[in-house]
Design a protein around this motif. Structure first.
Motif, short mmCIF file in Angstrom:
data_model
loop_
_atom_site.label_atom_id
_atom_site.label_comp_id
_atom_site.label_asym_id
_atom_site.label_seq_id
_atom_site.Cartn_x
_atom_site.Cartn_y
_atom_site.Cartn_z
N PRO A 241 0.78 -1.25 0.00
CA PRO A 241 0.00 0.00 0.00
C PRO A 241 0.81 1.29 0.00
CG PRO A 241 0.02 -0.99 2.18
CD PRO A 241 0.69 -1.97 1.27
N LYS A 242 2.04 1.26 0.49
CA LYS A 242 2.73 2.53 0.73
C LYS A 242 2.93 3.40 -0.51
CE LYS A 242 6.99 2.88 2.51
NZ LYS A 242 8.07 2.97 3.54
N PRO A 243 3.36 2.87 -1.66
CA PRO A 243 3.54 3.76 -2.83
C PRO A 243 2.26 4.48 -3.23
CG PRO A 243 4.63 1.65 -3.19
CD PRO A 243 3.81 1.49 -1.95
N THR A 244 1.14 3.77 -3.24
CA THR A 244 -0.12 4.41 -3.63
C THR A 244 -0.62 5.36 -2.55
OG1 THR A 244 -0.66 2.43 -4.90
CG2 THR A 244 -2.45 3.97 -4.48
N LEU A 245 -0.39 5.01 -1.28
CA LEU A 245 -0.76 5.91 -0.19
C LEU A 245 -0.03 7.24 -0.33
CD1 LEU A 245 -2.02 6.61 2.56
CD2 LEU A 245 -0.09 5.41 3.64
N ILE A 246 1.25 7.19 -0.60
CA ILE A 246 2.04 8.42 -0.75
C ILE A 246 1.55 9.24 -1.94
CG2 ILE A 246 4.33 9.31 -1.31
CD1 ILE A 246 5.46 7.00 0.41
N LYS A 247 1.25 8.57 -3.06
CA LYS A 247 0.74 9.29 -4.24
C LYS A 247 -0.61 9.94 -3.95
CE LYS A 247 3.09 6.31 -7.60
NZ LYS A 247 2.95 5.19 -8.55
N ASP A 259 11.89 11.38 5.53
CA ASP A 259 11.88 10.46 6.66
C ASP A 259 10.48 9.93 6.94
OD1 ASP A 259 11.20 13.09 7.49
OD2 ASP A 259 11.49 12.52 9.58
N ILE A 260 9.47 10.74 6.64
CA ILE A 260 8.08 10.28 6.82
C ILE A 260 7.72 9.30 5.71
CG2 ILE A 260 5.65 10.97 6.85
CD1 ILE A 260 7.23 11.70 9.39
N ALA A 261 8.05 9.63 4.47
CA ALA A 261 7.74 8.75 3.34
C ALA A 261 8.44 7.40 3.47
CB ALA A 261 8.13 9.42 2.03
N ASP A 262 9.56 7.37 4.16
CA ASP A 262 10.30 6.12 4.36
C ASP A 262 9.78 5.33 5.56
OD1 ASP A 262 11.89 6.62 2.18
OD2 ASP A 262 13.54 7.49 3.35
N GLU A 267 2.85 5.41 10.70
CA GLU A 267 3.57 6.68 10.93
C GLU A 267 3.18 7.72 9.88
OE1 GLU A 267 7.69 4.94 12.93
OE2 GLU A 267 7.52 5.06 10.73
N ILE A 268 3.01 7.27 8.65
CA ILE A 268 2.60 8.19 7.58
C ILE A 268 1.20 8.74 7.86
CG2 ILE A 268 2.06 8.36 5.11
CD1 ILE A 268 4.21 6.20 4.63
N ILE A 269 0.28 7.86 8.25
CA ILE A 269 -1.09 8.29 8.54
C ILE A 269 -1.11 9.24 9.74
CG2 ILE A 269 -3.37 7.50 9.34
CD1 ILE A 269 -2.87 6.94 6.38
N HIS A 270 -0.35 8.93 10.77
CA HIS A 270 -0.29 9.80 11.95
C HIS A 270 0.24 11.18 11.56
CE1 HIS A 270 0.18 10.99 16.13
NE2 HIS A 270 1.43 11.35 15.85
N TRP A 271 1.29 11.21 10.74
CA TRP A 271 1.84 12.49 10.29
C TRP A 271 0.80 13.26 9.47
CZ3 TRP A 271 2.60 14.77 5.57
CH2 TRP A 271 3.43 15.90 5.53
#
Length: 296
Positions: A241-247, A259-262, A267-271
């Motif tokens: 899921p992470k690549p599509t979540l970031i997009k 550092d968040i994208a990694d 952690e990404i959702i919390h940010w």
């Protein structure tokens, strides 16, 4: 009043990029205000539903790090609430039976002229049910875009709240459910701007205060079509899921630090929750992402 938001997908197929954008936008808006985020499956139209889609949708929501509050609600289990309201309106004259076909309405200019309003029809099995439009709404305020105008003719039309085939109309069900669940704000895609006037009119007919609205930009394909199940949009991958979540977050205006994208999904959702604000959203109603649908 505490904030209550919701994400309400229809199970006509698995989640795609456009529906993920809507889920994320509604989630971040709710959680940034320390509110509740509900999930409701809008399974009102069995002929259009895909077997197993509801389960796939819920699994995808979980895979992308979104946690809903309370129990998932299914509209297919709430028909009695919709019928109860329709029966009250039929008894009071606020609603009426209509025997006009789509072909007849199209021949009249594709606008319903109130042909059956005073006929006092009684055979429900051969009729749709329409609401008398006593509270037309020709504009509303969107939290991002300001005043949004609705075509005058559309705002004054007596619209269907139960179809001839016995299925309940989306506009009726969504308003009754939002009232029943205590929803205070609706965050959704801009393809639903037009029905907003009818939904606000239903709130007024029910003597209820309307919710506030925030419409998110639509993800379009390279041919200018909305990414949707009807247009065969590619399902998002719940396994990576992470690549599509970031997009999707970038589509919503986020600029994620490396550092968040990694980091992990949670952690990404919390940010995203901590850094969400409406001002970051693109001003455009429609956007073509800078990557192909197949890459999602």
């Amino acid at each position: 009043m505490s904030y209550v938001g919701r994400f309400a997908p229809s199970p006509s197929g698995p989640l795609h990029f456009g529906s993920l954008v809507a889920a994320l936008g509604s989630y971040f808006q709710a959680k940034s205000q320390l509110g509740q985020w509900l999930v409701r499956i809008e399974d009102l139209d069995p002929p259009r539903e895909m077997p197993g889609a509801a389960s796939l949708i819920l699994k995808a929501i979980e895979a992308y790090g979104l946690e809903w509050d309370g129990e998932v609600v299914y509209q297919s289990q709430r028909h009695h609430l919709y019928q109860q309201q329709i029966d009250q309106w039929l008894a009071s004259g606020q609603a009426y039976l209509c025997q006009c076909t789509r072909k007849q309405i199209k021949a009249a200019g594709d606008f319903y002229l109130g042909t059956c309003r005073d006929k006092e029809l009684t055979n429900r099995s051969e009729c749709s049910v329409r609401l008398r439009m006593d509270h037309p709404v020709s504009s509303f305020i969107d939290l991002k875009h300001g005043e949004m105008t609705i075509p005058e003719a559309l705002s004054r039309e007596d619209f269907i709240i139960k179809r001839r085939d016995g299925l309940y109309a989306y506009n009726l069900a969504v308003v009754i459910d939002d009232i029943d669940q205590g929803v205070t704000e609706v965050v959704r895609g801009a393809d639903l701007i037009e029905p907003t006037g009818r939904q606000i009119s239903l709130y007024k007919t029910l003597n209820q205060a309307p919710v506030s609205y925030l419409h998110l930009p639509l993800a379009m394909d390279i041919n200018g079509n909305k990414l949707s199940k009807q247009n065969h949009a590619t399902a998002i991958d719940p396994n990576t899921p992470k690549p599509t979540l970031i997009k999707a977050m970038q589509f919503l205006g986020f600029k994620l630090p490396k550092d968040i994208a990694d980091g992990r999904i949670d952690e990404i959702i919390h940010w995203g929750t901590k850094n969400w604000h409406i001002e970051q959203l693109p001003q455009q109603i429609e956007i073509t992402p800078r990557f192909s649908n197949d890459a999602l």
